[in-house]
Design a protein around this motif. Structure first.
Motif, PDB file in Angstrom:
ATOM      1  N   THR A 115       0.891  -0.996   0.164  1.00 29.20           N
ATOM      2  CA  THR A 115      -0.101  -0.070  -0.013  1.00 29.20           C
ATOM      3  C   THR A 115       0.765   1.633   0.235  1.00 29.20           C
ATOM      4  OG1 THR A 115      -1.719  -1.288   1.485  1.00 29.20           O
ATOM      5  CG2 THR A 115      -1.927   1.336   1.310  1.00 29.20           C
ATOM      6  N   PHE A 116       1.076   2.119  -0.998  1.00 25.40           N
ATOM      7  CA  PHE A 116       1.243   3.237  -1.169  1.00 25.40           C
ATOM      8  C   PHE A 116       0.744   4.618  -0.723  1.00 25.40           C
ATOM      9  CE2 PHE A 116       3.184   6.719  -2.994  1.00 25.40           C
ATOM     10  CZ  PHE A 116       4.487   6.719  -3.519  1.00 25.40           C
ATOM     11  N   THR A 117       1.195   5.303   0.263  1.00 24.90           N
ATOM     12  CA  THR A 117       0.367   6.560   0.864  1.00 24.90           C
ATOM     13  C   THR A 117       1.027   7.738   0.471  1.00 24.90           C
ATOM     14  OG1 THR A 117      -0.168   5.623   3.147  1.00 24.90           O
ATOM     15  CG2 THR A 117      -0.183   8.081   3.145  1.00 24.90           C
ATOM     16  N   ASP A 118      -0.400   8.707  -0.322  1.00 24.01           N
ATOM     17  CA  ASP A 118       0.387  10.080  -1.136  1.00 24.01           C
ATOM     18  C   ASP A 118      -0.184  11.281  -0.304  1.00 24.01           C
ATOM     19  OD1 ASP A 118       1.090  12.457  -3.068  1.00 24.01           O
ATOM     20  OD2 ASP A 118      -0.195  11.558  -3.680  1.00 24.01           O
ATOM     21  N   TYR A 119       0.883  11.486   0.795  1.00 28.13           N
ATOM     22  CA  TYR A 119       0.483  13.077   1.189  1.00 28.13           C
ATOM     23  C   TYR A 119       0.413  14.176   0.166  1.00 28.13           C
ATOM     24  CZ  TYR A 119      -0.219  16.699   4.413  1.00 28.13           C
ATOM     25  OH  TYR A 119      -1.001  17.772   5.219  1.00 28.13           O
ATOM     26  N   TYR A 120      -0.099  14.901   0.773  1.00 26.44           N
ATOM     27  CA  TYR A 120      -0.402  16.204  -0.466  1.00 26.44           C
ATOM     28  C   TYR A 120      -0.806  17.093  -0.029  1.00 26.44           C
ATOM     29  CZ  TYR A 120      -4.503  14.451  -2.514  1.00 26.44           C
ATOM     30  OH  TYR A 120      -6.148  14.630  -2.360  1.00 26.44           O
ATOM     31  N   ALA A 121      -0.219  17.643   1.101  1.00 27.78           N
ATOM     32  CA  ALA A 121      -0.419  18.518   2.269  1.00 27.78           C
ATOM     33  C   ALA A 121      -2.621  18.800   2.024  1.00 27.78           C
ATOM     34  CB  ALA A 121      -0.274  20.184   1.415  1.00 27.78           C
ATOM     35  N   ILE A 122      -3.776  18.944   1.292  1.00 25.04           N
ATOM     36  CA  ILE A 122      -4.679  18.852   1.062  1.00 25.04           C
ATOM     37  C   ILE A 122      -5.023  17.893   1.896  1.00 25.04           C
ATOM     38  CG2 ILE A 122      -6.627  18.713  -0.028  1.00 25.04           C
ATOM     39  CD1 ILE A 122      -4.990  19.718  -2.385  1.00 25.04           C
ATOM     40  N   THR A 123      -4.523  16.441   1.400  1.00 23.38           N
ATOM     41  CA  THR A 123      -4.782  15.093   2.466  1.00 23.38           C
ATOM     42  C   THR A 123      -4.058  14.423   1.816  1.00 23.38           C
ATOM     43  OG1 THR A 123      -7.045  13.658   2.576  1.00 23.38           O
ATOM     44  CG2 THR A 123      -6.449  14.741   0.863  1.00 23.38           C
ATOM     45  N   ALA A 124      -4.345  12.942   2.177  1.00 20.15           N
ATOM     46  CA  ALA A 124      -3.731  11.524   2.178  1.00 20.15           C
ATOM     47  C   ALA A 124      -4.290  10.833   1.064  1.00 20.15           C
ATOM     48  CB  ALA A 124      -2.838  10.739   3.017  1.00 20.15           C
ATOM     49  N   ARG A 125      -4.238   9.699   0.008  1.00 25.17           N
ATOM     50  CA  ARG A 125      -4.405   8.907  -0.328  1.00 25.17           C
ATOM     51  C   ARG A 125      -4.225   8.087  -0.195  1.00 25.17           C
ATOM     52  NH1 ARG A 125      -8.644  11.127  -2.586  1.00 25.17           N
ATOM     53  NH2 ARG A 125      -9.437   8.945  -4.068  1.00 25.17           N
ATOM     54  N   GLN A 126      -4.197   6.362  -0.591  1.00 23.11           N
ATOM     55  CA  GLN A 126      -3.899   5.859  -0.154  1.00 23.11           C
ATOM     56  C   GLN A 126      -3.719   4.754  -1.529  1.00 23.11           C
ATOM     57  OE1 GLN A 126      -4.731   3.082   3.061  1.00 23.11           O
ATOM     58  NE2 GLN A 126      -3.735   4.295   4.284  1.00 23.11           N
ATOM     59  N   TYR A 127      -2.779   3.725  -2.117  1.00 22.07           N
ATOM     60  CA  TYR A 127      -3.122   3.239  -3.269  1.00 22.07           C
ATOM     61  C   TYR A 127      -2.761   2.197  -3.233  1.00 22.07           C
ATOM     62  CZ  TYR A 127      -2.597   7.434  -5.785  1.00 22.07           C
ATOM     63  OH  TYR A 127      -3.347   8.344  -5.954  1.00 22.07           O
ATOM     64  N   ALA A 128      -3.631   0.483  -2.601  1.00 24.48           N
ATOM     65  CA  ALA A 128      -3.156  -0.484  -2.984  1.00 24.48           C
ATOM     66  C   ALA A 128      -2.693  -1.395  -3.182  1.00 24.48           C
ATOM     67  CB  ALA A 128      -4.597  -0.972  -1.435  1.00 24.48           C
ATOM     68  N   GLY A 129      -2.613  -2.617  -3.259  1.00 24.92           N
ATOM     69  CA  GLY A 129      -1.983  -3.641  -3.991  1.00 24.92           C
ATOM     70  C   GLY A 129      -1.137  -3.102  -5.179  1.00 24.92           C
ATOM     71  N   LEU A 130      -0.392  -2.106  -4.739  1.00 25.19           N
ATOM     72  CA  LEU A 130       0.664  -1.927  -5.453  1.00 25.19           C
ATOM     73  C   LEU A 130       1.794  -2.834  -5.758  1.00 25.19           C
ATOM     74  CD1 LEU A 130       2.814   0.597  -7.337  1.00 25.19           C
ATOM     75  CD2 LEU A 130       3.618   0.586  -4.723  1.00 25.19           C
ATOM     76  N   LYS A 131       2.077  -2.877  -7.424  1.00 26.34           N
ATOM     77  CA  LYS A 131       3.224  -3.868  -8.013  1.00 26.34           C
ATOM     78  C   LYS A 131       3.480  -3.002  -9.017  1.00 26.34           C
ATOM     79  CE  LYS A 131       2.574  -8.153  -7.712  1.00 26.34           C
ATOM     80  NZ  LYS A 131       1.184  -8.754  -7.885  1.00 26.34           N
ATOM     81  N   PHE A 132       5.293  -3.322  -8.715  1.00 29.01           N
ATOM     82  CA  PHE A 132       6.511  -2.603  -9.363  1.00 29.01           C
ATOM     83  C   PHE A 132       6.302  -3.016 -10.659  1.00 29.01           C
ATOM     84  CE2 PHE A 132       7.157  -1.219  -4.483  1.00 29.01           C
ATOM     85  CZ  PHE A 132       7.821  -0.295  -5.143  1.00 29.01           C
ATOM     86  N   SER A 133       6.759  -2.383 -11.533  1.00 29.87           N
ATOM     87  CA  SER A 133       6.480  -2.829 -12.953  1.00 29.87           C
ATOM     88  C   SER A 133       7.766  -2.165 -13.317  1.00 29.87           C
ATOM     89  CB  SER A 133       5.179  -2.157 -14.012  1.00 29.87           C
ATOM     90  OG  SER A 133       6.054  -0.936 -13.703  1.00 29.87           O
ATOM     91  N   GLU A 134       8.417  -1.238 -12.816  1.00 29.48           N
ATOM     92  CA  GLU A 134       9.776  -0.759 -13.234  1.00 29.48           C
ATOM     93  C   GLU A 134      10.544  -0.389 -12.682  1.00 29.48           C
ATOM     94  OE1 GLU A 134      11.704   2.954 -16.460  1.00 29.48           O
ATOM     95  OE2 GLU A 134      10.275   1.364 -17.412  1.00 29.48           O
ATOM     96  N   LEU A 135      11.597  -0.373 -11.678  1.00 28.14           N
ATOM     97  CA  LEU A 135      13.223   0.097 -11.089  1.00 28.14           C
ATOM     98  C   LEU A 135      14.007   0.563 -11.776  1.00 28.14           C
ATOM     99  CD1 LEU A 135      13.733   0.160  -8.200  1.00 28.14           C
ATOM    100  CD2 LEU A 135      14.428  -1.355  -7.879  1.00 28.14           C
ATOM    101  N   GLY A 136      14.355   1.781 -11.341  1.00 32.06           N
ATOM    102  CA  GLY A 136      15.414   1.667 -12.701  1.00 32.06           C
ATOM    103  C   GLY A 136      16.734   2.442 -11.863  1.00 32.06           C
TER     104      GLY A 136
END
Length: 321
Positions: A115-136
């Motif tokens: 689960t990736f959590t993105d906080y952008y000052a207004i609020t936070a949003r969670q992105y569950a089920g994250l599967k990585f497709s690229e790492l450079g």
């Protein structure tokens, strides 16, 4: 009122069950975050006796795409490394612990989800089920070791803003890298790239849910580039003879319990191109390569892997996976 970009932060946590969101347990210093919910709109084009094309847009499958990156911290990079390769072995009774990652080749061969959590000052949003497709990874003698990551996740959901707690460690300077080509130390690397890719497919089924049934990880590939000071024909010869040398990019710093390491290793690399450049006051050789699957780089799940990535840090066993 506008919100300051600098207040943004990212969090991550491993999931017990795919797609079941969990609160962030670690926080990753990033210099860029690009989350994007992807709503598929289905066109209603049924003829109605009028000279128009689209009458309506119907909501179709919904998921998310994520991109983020920044400087490599030897502890926080472990989530992306484990998340794209899947096979992880951790050794050590105390810090520094050693984490060796390779391609997972048992069971469904699926890497863990996060689960990736993105906080952008207004609020936070969670992105569950994250599967990585690229790492450079990108590195140079005059900069920091950097990374960029991409992945697919389920659609975002608003969440309570977590209280972040960031790593006390420092990013790694590129000059700390010890480079070996075919097992021989080289002092000639100016810059390089090492990219792991793994296609992730959203499986959208007729199951009563707008969300994908699964985010399915495919086979792993590894490729990269090197720019070298050309003092001899050694690497040009490796290209012309299809020698397939081993490559090691080993970045480390600190000592004792504070020792850290990020080691990118590929035992069998085919050079796909080697170009002599005279654009500067000295001659360079630009090499592109592809890491090939081999048994030497495999992890505890056996089989083959095109690379092995080893981390050394204070993170205990069971954290990344």
């Amino acid at each position: 009122m506008p919100q300051p970009t600098e207040r943004s932060f990212a969090g991550i946590a491993k999931e017990t069950t795919f797609g079941t969101a969990v609160a962030a347990t670690a926080f990753i210093p990033v210099t860029d975050i690009k989350p994007k919910d992807k709503l598929t709109l289905l066109d209603d084009k049924g003829y109605r006796g009028s000279m128009v094309e689209v009458y309506d847009k119907i909501s179709g499958p919904l998921w998310a795409e994520l991109e983020f990156g920044g400087d490599v911290f030897p502890d926080t990079i472990g989530w992306a490394v484990t998340g794209i390769l899947g096979d992880l072995t951790t050794t050590g009774a105390s810090a520094p612990f050693t984490h060796a990652a390779a391609v997972l080749n048992t069971g469904t061969a699926q890497p863990p989800s996060y689960t990736f959590t993105d906080y952008y000052a207004i609020t936070a949003r969670q992105y569950a089920g994250l599967k990585f497709s690229e790492l450079g990874f990108k590195f140079s003698g005059d900069g920091l070791l950097q990374y960029s990551a991409k992945g697919l996740a389920l659609a975002s959901a608003a969440a309570s803003a977590p209280v972040p707690s960031f790593t006390s460690g420092a990013p790694i300077a590129g000059w700390t890298g010890a480079v070996q080509i075919a097992g021989v130390s080289s002092l000639l690397l100016l810059d390089g790239e090492f990219t792991v890719k793994r296609p992730v497919t959203a499986l959208n089924t007729a199951d009563g849910s707008q969300a994908p049934y699964a985010l399915w990880s495919g086979p792993v590939s590894v490729a990269g580039k090197m720019t070298l000071i050309m003092e001899d024909d050694a690497q040009l010869t490796n290209y012309l003879t299809n020698a397939k040398p081993a490559l090691d990019f080993n970045f480390s710093q600190g000592a004792g319990a504070s020792a850290v390491q990020v080691k990118l290793h590929a035992s069998k690399c085919a050079y796909s191109d080697a170009e002599i450049s005279r654009g500067k006051d000295y001659i360079e050789l630009s090499v592109t390569y592809e890491a090939l699957a081999n048994a030497t780089d495999a992890g505890t799940s056996g089989g083959y892997s095109p690379c092995k990535i080893t981390l050394q840090n204070a993170v205990t066993s069971g954290t990344y996976k």
